[in-house]
Design a protein around this motif. Structure first.
Motif: not given
Length: 275
Positions: A70, A8, A58, A73-75, A10, A77-78
Motif C-alpha cells: 500500500v 497529504d 503516513p 502504491e501510494q508513493y 503521502f 502514484a505521487r
C-alpha cells in the motif's frame, strides 16, 4: 526550503530543482541533529530534481499500520505525477527502505519507456524478530525493567496496536514519575515515531518478495562483508559495489553523500556539484 503539502500523508517533498532526470530518495528522519541522506544530497546532484520520501509519515498522520504494498502504491502514484514523460527516474532506498524502493520502482517501470534505476544504500532486510527487539529497546529506554515479548501469532494490525498501547502505557508511567502529562507534545511525537517505526518493520517483515521486471536496473552500495539480500520475484541478482565506509555503524556522514553522488552522476551522465 522543503515544499510539502501538509494535508497529504503521502506527500513527496521537493528538496532541489533542475531539468534533468529526477531522483527520489526514500529515507527516514534521524533521532539526532544529523541530516537525512536526502538532505545531505541537496545541492550536490547538479541539474537533477531531488525529492524526499518519508515512509513513516503516513503511519504517523494516518492508520497505525499500512502494508508495504500500500505504501508503494501510494508513493508510486505521487511520483508518477511529478515526473516528465521522458524522464528516467532514479529511486534511492536507504537502509530498511530498500524493499520499499524496489516496489516503488517496479510500479513506476510499467509506464517508463526508459526504465527505472534503483540505488540501494546499505540495504537491510527486516523480520518480526527485529521489530520485537526494537520494541524491547524502546521499553527499556522508557524505564520498563522486564519488557514483555509480543505474541508473534497476531496479525500485523493487532501486533502494532498492542505494541503501541504498551508503549503508551509506559510513557504515561514515565510522565507521572516526573510530574508531567503523557499528552505533552514531546511524548505524543515520541510515541508516534516509535509506533510508526515498529509498524514499518512489521510491514517489511510480512511483505511478499517485491515483483520486479528486467526494466528496473538495481545497484546496491554495501559494506565489505556480504549482507542480507532483499528477496525479489522472480529471483534475480543485481550489481553490488562494496565500500569500507559502509562497515561503520554511523554512515550518515558527508563521505556517504559523496559516494552516492558519484554513482548518481555516473548513471545519469551528468556532472555532480559540491554543496
Amino acid at each position: 526550503m522543503i515544499n510539502q503539502v501538509k494535508t497529504d500523508p503521502f506527500a513527496v517533498a521537493r528538496l532541489g530543482h533542475g531539468g534533468a532526470d529526477p531522483v527520489f530518495v526514500i529515507d527516514f528522519p534521524t533521532y539526532s541533529a544529523s541530516p537525512r541522506l536526502s538532505e545531505m544530497l541537496t545541492g550536490r546532484i547538479g541539474d537533477r530534481p531531488l525529492y524526499q520520501v518519508d515512509p513513516l509519515r503516513p503511519m504517523i498522520d494516518g492508520p497505525a499500520f499500512l502494508p508495504l504494498d500500500v505504501l508503494a502504491e501510494q508513493y508510486a502514484a505521487r511520483i508518477a505525477d511529478l515526473r516528465g514523460p521522458s524522464d528516467r527516474l532514479t529511486v534511492v532506498g536507504y537502509c530498511s527502505a530498500g524493499d520499499l524502493a524496489l516496489r516503488v520502482a517496479g510500479l513506476l517501470e510499467r509506464d517508463s519507456p526508459r526504465g527505472v534505476k534503483v540505488l540501494l544504500v546499505r540495504p537491510a532486510t527486516q523480520d518480526r524478530a527485529a521489530a520485537f527487539a526494537t520494541f524491547r529497546e524502546y521499553l527499556l529506554g522508557l524505564g520498563e525493567t522486564d519488557p514483555p515479548t509480543p505474541d508473534g501469532s497476531r496479525s500485523a494490525e493487532d501486533l502494532v496496536a498492542w505494541m503501541g498501547a504498551r508503549l503508551e502505557q509506559q510513557l504515561a508511567r514515565l510522565a507521572a514519575q516526573h510530574g508531567l502529562t503523557s499528552a505533552d507534545d514531546a511524548f505524543t511525537e515520541l510515541l508516534s515515531r516509535y509506533r510508526a517505526w515498529l509498524a514499518f518493520v512489521v510491514a517489511c517483515a510480512d511483505a511478499r518478495p517485491a515483483p520486479l521486471s528486467a526494466g528496473v536496473d538495481v545497484l546496491s552500495l554495501e559494506a565489505t562483508s556480504p549482507g542480507p539480500v532483499i528477496p525479489m520475484d522472480p529471483p534475480r541478482g543485481y550489481r553490488i559495489s562494496r565500500f569500507p565506509l559502509l562497515d561503520e555503524d554511523d554512515i550518515l556522514v558527508p563521505e556517504l553523500a559523496d559516494l552516492v553522488v558519484g554513482h548518481l552522476a555516473r548513471t545519469a551522465g551528468v556532472d555532480a556539484s559540491r554543496a
